[in-house]
Design an enzyme around this catalytic site. Structure first.
Site, PDB file in Angstrom:
ATOM      1  N   SER A   1      -4.833 -38.461 -44.965  1.00 41.72           N
ATOM      2  CA  SER A   1      -4.329 -38.920 -43.670  1.00 41.72           C
ATOM      3  C   SER A   1      -4.873 -37.986 -42.601  1.00 41.72           C
ATOM      4  CB  SER A   1      -2.801 -38.911 -43.645  1.00 41.72           C
ATOM      5  OG  SER A   1      -2.328 -39.187 -42.342  1.00 41.72           O
ATOM      6  N   ARG A   2      -5.612 -38.549 -41.648  1.00 42.44           N
ATOM      7  CA  ARG A   2      -6.221 -37.707 -40.618  1.00 42.44           C
ATOM      8  C   ARG A   2      -5.232 -37.322 -39.531  1.00 42.44           C
ATOM      9  NH1 ARG A   2     -10.283 -41.716 -41.625  1.00 42.44           N
ATOM     10  NH2 ARG A   2     -11.841 -40.857 -43.019  1.00 42.44           N
ATOM     11  N   VAL A   3      -4.026 -37.880 -39.584  1.00 36.31           N
ATOM     12  CA  VAL A   3      -2.969 -37.463 -38.651  1.00 36.31           C
ATOM     13  C   VAL A   3      -2.203 -36.293 -39.243  1.00 36.31           C
ATOM     14  CG1 VAL A   3      -0.850 -38.191 -37.514  1.00 36.31           C
ATOM     15  CG2 VAL A   3      -2.784 -39.743 -37.629  1.00 36.31           C
TER      16      VAL A   3
END
Length: 633
Positions: free
Chosen positions: A485-487
């Site tokens: 997850s890039r968040v």
């Protein structure tokens, strides 16, 4: 219209066959002089359904001077302009009657004066000029001008149309009251129109006309709880949809200024996802894997888990069997999730054009909730692989040049302009959000194929489901190494971030140790401990479908697992042990769970209480199981 341009045929359709050829020729001559048309030939037809007047076709444009056309315009006026806001019905009725009488009287007199009076056309005095101008103005009011085309050929749901000179890309083209298409290929001499439904009445030679509109769908709160097709028609047998608002299916994505950072989690209820690949409100998280690995199950669990969390849901089914779509609807109804969910269904039996517009229609419904109602929305695209295949079929039928894997060159733009519409809006715009969960199906686990790599590069992370894990009993079958997850932590509570930190590292170390351990027989105690920790972590991350866990339960469970409190257990006892412990805490000490839920923090005091309760339960568990008594001794 291009003035002073020659054309072959001026077609005049009259209401009565009694009109003499001289009158038809006079009408054509006056009409040509009025619009500066030269070099025409006349073709006359009769259509008694016009009631009165006539219709002229010239240079790809339809000029409707018939009584039927006038009546249809008044009917549209009643539907659109007045709506349901009329309070003084009597005044409205008299006004409409007066307007209708004036329009029909203008219509009745003006054409006759325009085309029959030589005095009106030959004089140059200011009085005659003013009179001529008035009659032409009245004549224009009583007419309707439409750009029309003629179907050259129809095959495989694609119609080739000539004559739509000023047609726009993606414009809605009308063939009849029930038959529509989308203009997708704008070529020099013809337009490629993709038909939106089973248009049996669209055949070679049929006339069609522009609408000046793009495809739109009904939107609003009245859509909740309904199953619709991509055009917004209900297919659930529950009657009409009570909403008056419509929204184009294609709109620009919000710009950077309109967005705000993602900072609020969207809980899926699945521990492995909420801990290691967290999803924030406004994020786009791809779910990817082979068929039958649990992709739709994750999406459904996430929708069901939004009950009571102020999140509206849209589920878009693309290219699936209708029996599967019905099963999804029944499942959501069973768990009381349909009351906040809209299902947009484009089954495999429907035309590729409907499968193509389905995700855009679902996104338009979600945007209405985000922009106008300022709500948080979750939208699931199940799945975009079949969406790309439908677009590929359309493109090849339109004779567009194929590229890699026969997909057209703009297939990346196909999905990017859809997924970019997901966002978290700034507070100035109301702060709503659209969280997208696109699903992509891979073949033999090949995530480096064309469509998977495209969508991975568009989204903010992916959850990769592996077939080997699924069939070995690890469900959800999430591959920790390839899922990301890039968040990240921005989409987690502080409590979850604290306990989930060591989780991924512990799993990665255990997996690496297991790879080496298979080559050796003697393992040192530290290696055995790491392997045991990995086994226990994998066991507690197993989760049955439709058994969502709330954030407080996930935090307590992961706290026990990452602090070596479960390593004394056998593999098969880990999950029952944690489940019974959570039930015990929820019943006897609910204040612990409520504190974690309200503060979203796991402080030292709460940790100490959990440790004390776990030690107490540990002793009870060992006392009840003789095999553990021997080990403890």
């Amino acid at each position: 219209m291009n003035n002073n341009s020659a054309f072959e045929v001026m077609k005049i359709v009259t209401a009565s066959s009694d009109m003499p050829p001289e009158k038809v020729a006079l009408i054509a001559r006056r009409f040509a002089e009025h619009l500066h048309i030269q070099g025409y030939t006349i073709e006359q037809e009769t259509d008694t359904s016009l009631i009165g007047g006539y219709v002229i076709y010239a240079q790809g444009t339809k000029y409707d001077y018939s009584v039927r056309g006038q009546l249809s315009r008044i009917a549209r006026h009643l539907k659109t302009d007045r709506g349901d806001e009329s309070n003084s019905d009597l005044d409205d009725a008299s006004e409409i009657h007066r307007s209708l009488t004036e329009s029909l009287s203008d219509f009745k007199e003006s054409p006759a004066m325009l085309f029959d009076s030589d005095e009106l056309w030959e004089g140059d005095s200011s009085e005659q000029e003013a009179k001529r101008e008035k009659i032409l103005t009245d004549f224009a009011k009583a007419s309707e001008v439409e750009q029309v085309g003629k179907v050259l050929s129809v095959a495989d749901g694609v119609a080739k149309v000539s004559g739509l000179e000023n047609c726009m890309a993606s414009e809605l083209i009308m063939f009849s009251e029930t038959s529509f298409g989308i203009a997708m290929n704008l070529e020099k001499d013809e337009v490629g129109v993709v038909l939106l439904n089973e248009c049996r009445d669209v055949v070679e030679g049929v006339m069609c006309h522009r609408t000046g509109l793009t495809v739109s769908v009904p939107v609003g709160r009245g859509m909740l709880g309904r199953v619709i097709d991509p055009l917004g028609n209900p297919i659930d047998g529950k009657g009409i949809i009570r909403t008056t608002n419509r929204r184009p299916i294609e709109t620009p994505a919000p710009n950077i200024v309109a967005r705000s950072p993602i900072c609020e989690p969207l809980q899926t209820g699945i521990t492995a996802i909420d801990a290691m690949t967290p999803i924030g409100r406004g994020q786009r998280e791809l779910i990817i894997g082979d068929r039958q690995t649990g992709k739709t199950a994750i999406a459904l669990d996430t929708i069901i888990n939004q009950r009571g969390k102020n999140v509206l849901c849209v589920y878009v089914a693309i290219g699936q069997k209708m029996s599967n779509i019905v099963s999804v609807a029944k499942t959501l109804e069973q768990y009381n999730a349909m009351e906040y969910t809209v299902i947009v269904a484009a089954s495999a039996s429907q035309p590729a054009s409907l499968q193509y517009i389905a995700p855009y229609a679902g996104c338009a419904i979600a945007e209405e909730f985000m922009y106008n109602d300022h709500e948080d929305v979750l939208i699931v695209y199940d799945d975009l692989s079949k969406h790309a295949q439908a677009y590929r079929a359309i493109s090849l039928l339109l004779r567009r040049p194929p590229g890699r894997e026969a997909y057209p060159g703009d297939v990346f733009y196909l999905h990017s302009r859809l997924l970019e519409r997901s966002a978290k809006l700034s507070d100035e715009l109301g702060g709503g959000s659209i969280t997208a969960l696109p699903i992509i199906e891979t073949l033999s686990g090949d995530i480096s194929a064309y469509i998977p790599t495209n969508v991975i590069s568009i989204t903010d992370g992916q959850i990769y489901l592996e077939s080997e894990l699924f069939f070995s009993g690890q469900r959800p079958a999430i591959n920790v190494g390839l899922s990301v997850s890039r968040v990240g932590g921005a989409a987690q509570t502080k409590a979850m971030k604290k306990v989930a930190g060591p989780l991924r590292i512990s799993l990665a170390q255990a997996r690496e140790m297991a790879a080496f351990a298979q080559f050796g027989s003697d393992l040192d105690p530290n290696t055995q401990k790491q392997l045991k920790r990995g086994v226990i972590l994998n066991e507690i991350l197993k989760q049955e479908q439709f058994h969502a866990m709330q954030m407080d339960e996930q935090v307590v469970m992961l706290y026990l697992a990452t602090n070596e409190k479960l390593t004394f257990l056998d593999k098969e006892d880990a999950k029952p042990y944690v489940t019974e412990f959570l039930q015990r805490v929820s019943v006897l000490h609910p204040e612990i769970m409520s504190k974690i839920t309200e503060t979203r923090v796991l402080d030292d005091e709460t940790k100490q209480k959990i440790d004390e309760l776990e030690e107490e339960y540990h002793m009870m568990f060992v006392a009840e199981h003789k095999e553990y008594q021997h080990r403890e001794a």
